[in-house]
Every structure is written in structure tokens, then in C-alpha cells.
Design an enzyme around this catalytic site. Structure first.
Site, PDB file in Angstrom:
ATOM      1  N   THR A 145       0.959  -1.114   0.128  1.00 25.80           N
ATOM      2  CA  THR A 145      -0.014   0.141  -0.086  1.00 25.80           C
ATOM      3  C   THR A 145       0.781   1.291   0.140  1.00 25.80           C
ATOM      4  O   THR A 145       1.904   1.236   0.571  1.00 25.80           O
ATOM      5  CB  THR A 145      -0.862   0.085   1.230  1.00 25.80           C
ATOM      6  OG1 THR A 145      -1.448   1.214   1.252  1.00 25.80           O
ATOM      7  CG2 THR A 145      -0.257  -0.298   2.516  1.00 25.80           C
ATOM      8  N   SER A 186      -1.571   3.681  10.705  1.00 22.11           N
ATOM      9  CA  SER A 186      -2.502   2.615  11.220  1.00 22.11           C
ATOM     10  C   SER A 186      -1.714   1.477  11.514  1.00 22.11           C
ATOM     11  O   SER A 186      -0.695   1.153  11.050  1.00 22.11           O
ATOM     12  CB  SER A 186      -3.738   2.330  10.392  1.00 22.11           C
ATOM     13  OG  SER A 186      -3.404   1.453   9.248  1.00 22.11           O
ATOM     14  N   TYR A 188      -2.757  -1.381  10.487  1.00 20.70           N
ATOM     15  CA  TYR A 188      -2.693  -2.146   9.154  1.00 20.70           C
ATOM     16  C   TYR A 188      -1.514  -1.677   8.180  1.00 20.70           C
ATOM     17  O   TYR A 188      -0.646  -2.594   7.715  1.00 20.70           O
ATOM     18  CB  TYR A 188      -3.916  -1.984   8.384  1.00 20.70           C
ATOM     19  CG  TYR A 188      -3.814  -2.094   6.988  1.00 20.70           C
ATOM     20  CD1 TYR A 188      -3.716  -3.365   6.459  1.00 20.70           C
ATOM     21  CD2 TYR A 188      -3.910  -1.016   6.008  1.00 20.70           C
ATOM     22  CE1 TYR A 188      -3.660  -3.528   5.118  1.00 20.70           C
ATOM     23  CE2 TYR A 188      -3.862  -1.158   4.562  1.00 20.70           C
ATOM     24  CZ  TYR A 188      -3.699  -2.224   4.062  1.00 20.70           C
ATOM     25  OH  TYR A 188      -3.569  -2.503   2.761  1.00 20.70           O
ATOM     26  N   HIS A 189      -1.138  -0.410   8.236  1.00 19.07           N
ATOM     27  CA  HIS A 189      -0.090   0.112   7.372  1.00 19.07           C
ATOM     28  C   HIS A 189       1.120  -0.322   8.084  1.00 19.07           C
ATOM     29  O   HIS A 189       2.058  -0.351   7.345  1.00 19.07           O
ATOM     30  CB  HIS A 189      -0.294   1.643   7.324  1.00 19.07           C
ATOM     31  CG  HIS A 189      -1.668   2.135   6.402  1.00 19.07           C
ATOM     32  ND1 HIS A 189      -2.419   2.827   7.007  1.00 19.07           N
ATOM     33  CD2 HIS A 189      -1.689   1.913   5.060  1.00 19.07           C
ATOM     34  CE1 HIS A 189      -3.312   2.966   6.102  1.00 19.07           C
ATOM     35  NE2 HIS A 189      -2.970   2.523   4.961  1.00 19.07           N
ATOM     36  N   LYS A 192       2.130  -3.523   6.906  1.00 22.05           N
ATOM     37  CA  LYS A 192       2.751  -3.409   5.604  1.00 22.05           C
ATOM     38  C   LYS A 192       4.224  -2.926   5.459  1.00 22.05           C
ATOM     39  O   LYS A 192       4.963  -3.358   4.535  1.00 22.05           O
ATOM     40  CB  LYS A 192       1.814  -2.779   4.648  1.00 22.05           C
ATOM     41  CG  LYS A 192       0.581  -3.278   4.432  1.00 22.05           C
ATOM     42  CD  LYS A 192       0.582  -4.495   3.502  1.00 22.05           C
ATOM     43  CE  LYS A 192      -0.983  -4.805   3.053  1.00 22.05           C
ATOM     44  NZ  LYS A 192      -1.190  -6.118   2.177  1.00 22.05           N
TER      45      LYS A 192
END
Length: 405
Positions: A145, A186, A188-189, A192
Site C-alpha cells: 500500500t 494505522s 494495518y499500514h 505492510k
């Protein structure tokens, strides 16, 4: 090629699976169906009705004569089964979508943070370790991302993966290339961002061939393949946790719901249409790095827009109202975003940019299935901090009963 699509039942995984199958590849879907269980947890369903993965595969074979192979397997929890599967099938390429993909979901609670880290990081590491242990030279293509870089304004284009720097040494300045610094906004990030370090290690230590695609926000519904049959339609999320911003605006416009812009709307984001997303994956598969090369990194996006500009554009096309609400995310109220994407253009990508016809396509889908929409699930209510959670607007339409005392 024999291709394993990990997470092939998902929002980008399913249309990618069909696209690669139509190109003549032998495609194996490996998925634990967790996204369907999250629908059950959240009490919200895809706007578009989805059959079981087995039924979708059967319909694709009936229409095209091409067989899709489905394997129920949890990458994050079943390392030995994953390793055995790789040894048995020995894929030429592995496309890794098998991660919890929503930033708001990753910030809902401590439980969701822990789940996202355990699932995403373990899935990635288990895959890499299993490839090394089984001695399989498969090209790994990972869907990352743009959000790993955060959304601050540095005034310079974000390069495709690597940054030239100069380091002061006793003998003077020396040049070096490093991974472009991450600044995840976040959990989530953050996962990644951790993926990037895992890829760097396994490429340099074990010679794994890895391509990491830093993707923008995906919008749109159909690819050429999902149009073939009503039951091949892709999933379409509209809720505040999983719905992407432009798709959500179009859904809101279609049902007469205010377009919910959080904060000033000055957040600039990168975007890509779903059919360009699957095309980029095809291009990446056809251009693998050599064994011993560093990780190949592409910025997988086609254009950037400010959120408020998107809202005003959709409002102009549909006469929808725009509502500016408190921002549940901890982020800068305004940012610029300049992104390099020359690599995919050089490989032949012809970008699909925002067009009224494609926007109308999404609105048409929304109107067709609007009876499936739970309006109470439209607002984004997952706050990034306790303080922000307290200020979240949970009733943008103002329909909640209010005390008159």
C-alpha cells in the site's frame, strides 16, 4: 504458469484470479475465507451478493472451460500445511493478498490491532520461510500500500521504493540507496511496513525473488471477467471499515445519503481502478527480478485527488449533499502527495482515470442492490485514539431520536 493466489476470494484477489485464468494460467486460490467471517462479525454484507467460493469457481469453469482450484488454508496459523502445499504444487509464482486489508478495522480495538498484526505479519513470514525451506524458486508478488509512507507533505515525489541518500563518513560523504522511510498511520499500514523489512531480508539472505506493489485506493466494480455472469460479480464494501472512499461516496450518492468528508477533506490520496489493479499484477508477474536481486518495488496507482475534491465532483454529478464531519483518523488535516509511477507506464499500463461513465457504473450497481444496504453501517466510526473515538459522528443523517428534556 502455475500461480497461487493467496487471498483469492477477496476484493482484489477474485478479479485477479479470473484475469489470470483467462490468460491461460493454472490458478490456485488459497484462502481461509476470513473476510467472510469478518462480515459476520461486523454484521454487514457486501453490497453485491456473493456466492460461495466453490460456486463461483464452478460458474467460471462452466462459462470458460477453465478450472480454478480452491484450497482452504490459513497461512498465519498452518505453517506445516502451507509448506506441504507448496511442496506438492510447486507454483511458479505466488501472489500474496492474504492480509487483513482495512486500516479502520485494524484500529477498532486492541483485539483488532492484535489480530491484524498476528494475521498479516505471520502470513507473510510463514510464506517466505516455507518457500526457503521447500527450496521453491517462485516469484512472490505482494500487494502492499502507498499508505506505508504516511500522508505528510515533503514536497518531493515519492520514489518507487528506494531513496538516494548521502551519509557522512570519516572519509567524506558516501552515496547509498535505502528503502524509502515509512511512516504508517494505522496498525494495518504498520504491518505492510514490516512486510517490507521481511522481504528485504529474505531477498538478500536467501535469494527469494520478490515484487512489492505499493497500491493506491482501489475504486470501481467490474473487470471484463466479472461482467461475464451475475454470480461472478466482485464483492463491494460500503461500510465505514472496509468501504474505500470513492466507492463510498458513490454509494452514498445513490441512496440519498450525505457524502461524509472527515476533517477538512484536504487529505490527498492515490487511486487506481480495479481493472488497472489486476493489469498491474499481470505486468509485474511478467517482469520478475532475478535471483539475488533486491526487492522490486512499484507504485501501483494512476492518479491523486484530495478527498474534498472527489466529494464535490460526485456531488456535482449526482446532486448529493456533502457533510463535513470530525475526523476519526489521527492524520494531518491537509497534505500533498506526489508519486512516481513510471515503471508500470514503461511496461505498457494504459491508466483508467476518473470518468463519468465509470462513476455511473458504480452508482448503477449501488441502485440495483440498495435494498441490501444497512444505512446504520455507512458511517466511519472506528477512532484512531480514545480521544478521537469520543468525537466520532455516528449519525450523519441526524435520524437518531433526541431528548427534548
Amino acid at each position: 504458469m502455475k500461480i497461487a493466489v493467496l487471498g483469492g476470494d477477496g476484493f482484489v484477489g477474485w478479479p485477479t484470479t479470473l484475469h489470470l485464468s483467462e490468460l491461460g494460467h493454472e490458478v490456485h486460490i488459497v484462502d481461509n475465507l476470513s473476510r467472510r467471517w469478518i462480515d459476520t462479525e461486523l454484521g454487514v454484507q457486501s453490497l453485491t451478493p456473493m456466492d460461495s467460493i466453490q460456486e463461483r469457481c464452478r460458474i467460471w469453469q462452466d462459462i470458460t472451460g477453465k478450472k480454478l482450484h480452491f484450497h482452504l488454508l490459513d497461512l498465519a496459523k498452518e505453517f506445516e500445511r502451507l509448506k506441504a502445499w507448496l511442496v506438492e504444487h510447486r507454483p511458479d509464482a505466488v501472489i500474496h493478498f492474504a492480509e487483513q486489508r482495512a486500516a479502520p478495522y485494524s484500529m477498532k480495538s486492541d483485539r483488532h490491532k492484535v489480530y491484524t498484526v498476528n494475521n498479516n505479519v505471520s502470513a507473510t513470514h510463514n510464506l517466505l520461510a516455507a518457500l526457503v525451506e521447500s527450496d521453491i524458486d517462485a516469484h512472490v508478488v505482494h500487494l502492499g500500500t502507498m499508505g506505508v509512507y504516511g500522508y505528510s507533505s515533503v514536497g518531493a515525489p515519492i520514489p518507487e521504493g528506494y531513496l538516494d541518500v548521502e551519509i557522512d563518513t570519516p572519509d567524506g560523504k558516501k552515496g547509498q540507496q535505502i528503502l524509502y522511510p515509512t511512516r504508517p498511520g494505522s496498525v494495518y499500514h504498520m504491518t505492510k511496513s514490516l512486510d517490507q523489512i521481511l522481504f528485504q531480508f529474505y531477498a538478500q539472505n536467501d535469494g527469494l525473488r520478490i515484487t512489492d506493489l505499493h497500491q493506491g485506493i482501489v475504486w470501481g466494480t467490474h473487470t471484463d471477467q466479472t461482467r461475464r455472469h451475475d454470480q461472478l460479480i466482485n464483492r463491494f464494501d460500503y461500510d465505514g471499515d472496509y468501504g474505500t472512499v470513492l466507492n463510498r461516496f458513490l454509494i452514498q450518492a445513490a441512496i440519498g445519503y450525505p457524502l461524509t468528508v472527515h476533517g477538512t477533506g484536504g487529505q490527498t490520496r492515490a487511486f487506481i481502478h480495479i481493472r488497472d489493479s489486476v493489469r498491474c499484477i499481470e505486468l509485474a508477474l511478467n517482469s520478475p527480478p532475478a535471483k539475488g536481486d533486491r526487492v522490486e518495488i512499484f507504485n501501483q496507482m494512476t492518479e491523486t485527488h484530495r478527498v474534498r475534491d472527489l466529494a464535490e465532483m460526485v456531488a456535482g454529478l449526482t446532486d448529493a449533499k456533502v457533510a463535513y464531519l470530525p475526523n476519526p483518523r489521527k492524520e494531518a488535516p491537509e497534505n500533498d502527495l506526489i508519486v512516481e509511477n513510471a515503471k508500470f507506464l514503461a511496461l505498457g499500463l494504459e491508466p483508467t482515470t476518473l470518468q463519468a461513465g465509470l462513476l455511473d457504473e458504480v452508482v448503477e450497481i449501488a441502485r440495483k442492490y440498495k435494498h441490501r444496504i444497512d444505512r446504520s453501517r455507512v458511517p466511519a466510526v472506528s477512532g484512531w485514539t480514545r480521544e478521537l473515538s469520543a468525537s466520532v459522528e455516528r449519525d450523519p443523517e441526524g435520524k437518531r431520536l433526541k431528548s427534548v428534556s
